[in-house]
Write an enzyme that holds these catalytic residues in place. Structure first.
Site, mmCIF file in Angstrom:
data_model
loop_
_atom_site.group_PDB
_atom_site.id
_atom_site.type_symbol
_atom_site.label_atom_id
_atom_site.label_comp_id
_atom_site.label_asym_id
_atom_site.label_seq_id
_atom_site.Cartn_x
_atom_site.Cartn_y
_atom_site.Cartn_z
ATOM 1 N N TRP A 106 101.955 107.948 2.930
ATOM 2 C CA TRP A 106 102.540 107.308 4.118
ATOM 3 C C TRP A 106 104.018 107.662 4.253
ATOM 4 C CZ3 TRP A 106 106.116 103.058 4.200
ATOM 5 C CH2 TRP A 106 106.300 102.464 5.445
ATOM 6 N N HIS A 107 104.722 107.771 3.126
ATOM 7 C CA HIS A 107 106.147 108.109 3.175
ATOM 8 C C HIS A 107 106.372 109.551 3.603
ATOM 9 C CE1 HIS A 107 106.890 104.375 0.858
ATOM 10 N NE2 HIS A 107 108.093 104.464 1.369
ATOM 11 N N GLY A 108 105.490 110.464 3.224
ATOM 12 C CA GLY A 108 105.674 111.859 3.611
ATOM 13 C C GLY A 108 105.043 112.802 2.615
#
Length: 547
Positions: free
Chosen positions: A372-374
């Site tokens: 989700w963060h990258g």
């Protein structure tokens, strides 16, 4: 509007995108005052207001026209998927749809080599992904029998499907669209309808009616005071970031000047860098919390003294983070709304029905959080490291902490807090120092993003985090747990003997028994049996090892 923001960016040394973000957060405060004054009898006004303000922020201020269309695509797509797919797999389809779309933008961001100072659409899309996937699960819970749901699922289940306008108002709720906080659909619906304040009716309805017969909205007192206090706190943190971050940031830990310092100086310097890296998150999350409170979100009831509490929009507990005695307290206090999303929409949902969450659930949750963060490798290095820190912390709490508590103390939810003895306080202080030091160490890859820079930074501080965590795990898994358990068993047995003697002395002093008969008095069973049970367990384990 860049011409308006450029002089401010030049004066502060911040990027123009960062100045725009702060402008949007601060402008949300007066807009929040307008929002809350709209009548609850016309919820469509509030929906439209949020949509218009969010469009202004994204398109006019941030120049994210194409990005705003992407957000609209995700929202409309989710709306129809949830409405038309009736199977239990529906939330996972929404998860794949929204996370897949988000990942595409993460890839584009990585290819463009965009840094943290650049504001692009993946930031708002991360917040929107939490909203949309949570909504999907809440609708599925609304289709399930109520007796199959836990407390949170029961509170948040959606039975009445919203109109497209209401859903767009929820998705584009303007105080939280850029950096959060995320909220559930039922929380948004309660905010718009005013039912969020039902707890305040009995306490304030009579007073408001007497003072203002035309009073049409019931909002508990103290909202503005709390909101503007959050705004001032956020601005203070923002000022600290502007002044000190250039001198204390993680990027400096990979430079030659940092490497030339003595090791102890490097480790101490890293702690200051870690704090000022967190300060920017404190600033934006506190500002957006205040803006959300200004619209009426976050009311959680009353204190014992009668004051109002506005804690429902908080995304960070700064005191608990900076003075966390262990990683669990810190993790529960950082990005709290994301923690709720991960727990309720991933951790619990991947666990088979009738079973307790285990290693697979934890692994899926960590992987989802990183994804989700990258896609930057640094995210995965940090989360992988913190998974081991969490394991070491859990072992320390299970085996070491009892040694600094009274031998007969049994921890439970209903148990009183343990006595704060000198050794217990020393244990807590050491826990705070170690937790903060490991947090600053583990966050290096998260901010540096690349593997090469992360390894250089870790090497420049002598890999101290790995040595601490690795040493703890080696100790616990190579006989340390047995040693600690044996020590604790001895403490319990000695406490039982001491308690037995005190009981005998009391009986003698009260005349219940005579000294001659005391010698044959039986031992007190609870403590003694506990010690014997532990001893039998140790002997059994020793036999297993010998075999």
């Amino acid at each position: 509007m860049d011409g308006f923001f450029q002089p401010i960016a030049d004066a502060t040394g911040a990027s123009i995108d960062q100045i725009k973000l702060i402008f949007c957060l601060l402008f949300s405060y007066p807009l929040g005052s307008l929002y809350i004054r709209m009548p609850a009898s016309r919820p469509d006004f509030k929906h439209i207001f949020s949509i218009v303000v969010t469009s202004f922020f994204l398109v006019i201020v941030l120049n994210l026209y194409l990005g705003s269309l992407q957000l609209l695509f995700s929202v409309v797509g989710t709306y129809y998927i949830v409405q038309r797919v009736q199977s239990s797999r529906m939330p996972w389809l929404v998860f794949l749809f929204t996370m897949g779309h988000l990942t595409i933008n993460h890839v584009i961001r990585a290819l463009d080599d965009a840094g943290y100072e650049t504001i692009e659409i993946s930031g708002p899309q991360m917040v929107l992904t939490m909203k949309l996937t949570t909504f999907a699960w809440n609708v599925l819970d609304g289709r399930r029998p109520a007796d199959e749901l836990d407390k949170w699922q029961t509170q948040q289940r959606v039975v009445d499907y919203p109109s497209m306008l209401e859903f767009l108002g929820y998705a584009f709720y303007f105080p939280g669209i850029l950096v959060g906080p995320y909220l559930t659909f039922n929380e948004y619906r309660a905010l718009v309808s005013g039912s969020l304040y039902k707890a305040a009716e009995k306490a304030e309805e009579a007073e408001s009616s007497a003072s203002d017969p035309m009073h049409q909205r019931l909002v508990p007192r103290g909202r503005k005071r709390v909101a503007f206090r959050k705004m001032i706190t956020g601005l203070i943190f923002l000022g600290a970031y502007v002044v000190f971050h250039p001198e204390f940031n993680f990027q400096l830990t990979i430079g030659d000047e940092f490497e030339a310092k003595r090791l102890i100086s490097r480790i101490i310097f890293l702690q200051f860098c870690g704090f000022f890296e967190r300060v920017k998150y404190y600033a934006v999350w506190t500002l957006t919390e205040g803006a959300s409170i200004q619209t009426g979100l976050g009311f959680t009831g009353y204190t014992k003294s009668g004051g109002t509490r506005w804690e429902g929009a908080a995304n960070v507990n700064i005191r608990n983070i900076e003075f966390a005695p262990n990683l669990k307290v810190l993790a529960d206090s950082w990005n709290m709304k994301t923690n709720v999303w991960l727990r309720e929409c991933v951790y619990k949902r991947v666990t088979p029905k009738g079973k307790k969450p285990g290693f697979r659930s934890s692994l899926a949750t960590f992987a989802t959080s990183a994804f989700w963060h990258g896609i930057a490798p640094g995210y995965y290095l940090s989360f992988f490291f913190f998974a081991f820190v969490q394991t070491a912390g859990r072992l320390a709490r299970s085996y070491l902490r009892p040694l600094v508590l009274p031998p007969t103390y049994v921890p439970s939810r209903d148990a009183p807090p343990p006595p704060q003895t000198t050794i217990k306080q020393a244990y807590d202080y050491i826990g705070i120092i170690v937790t903060v030091a490991l947090t600053n160490y583990g966050a290096l890859p998260f901010m540096l993003l690349t593997i090469d820079d992360s390894f250089v930074a870790w090497n420049n501080v002598a890999w101290y985090g790995h040595f601490i965590v690795g040493g703890a795990l080696v100790f616990f898994y190579c006989g340390g747990t047995m040693l600690v358990q044996e020590i604790q068993a001895i403490r319990i047995k000695e406490a039982g003997i001491k308690k037995q003697r005190e009981e005998l002395n009391r009986l003698v002093q009260t005349g219940a028994i005579t000294p001659s008969s005391a010698s044959g008095a039986p031992t007190l069973p609870p403590v003694d049996e506990a010690a014997q049970e532990l001893e039998r367990g140790f002997k059994g384990k020793e036999k297993e090892r010998e075999e």
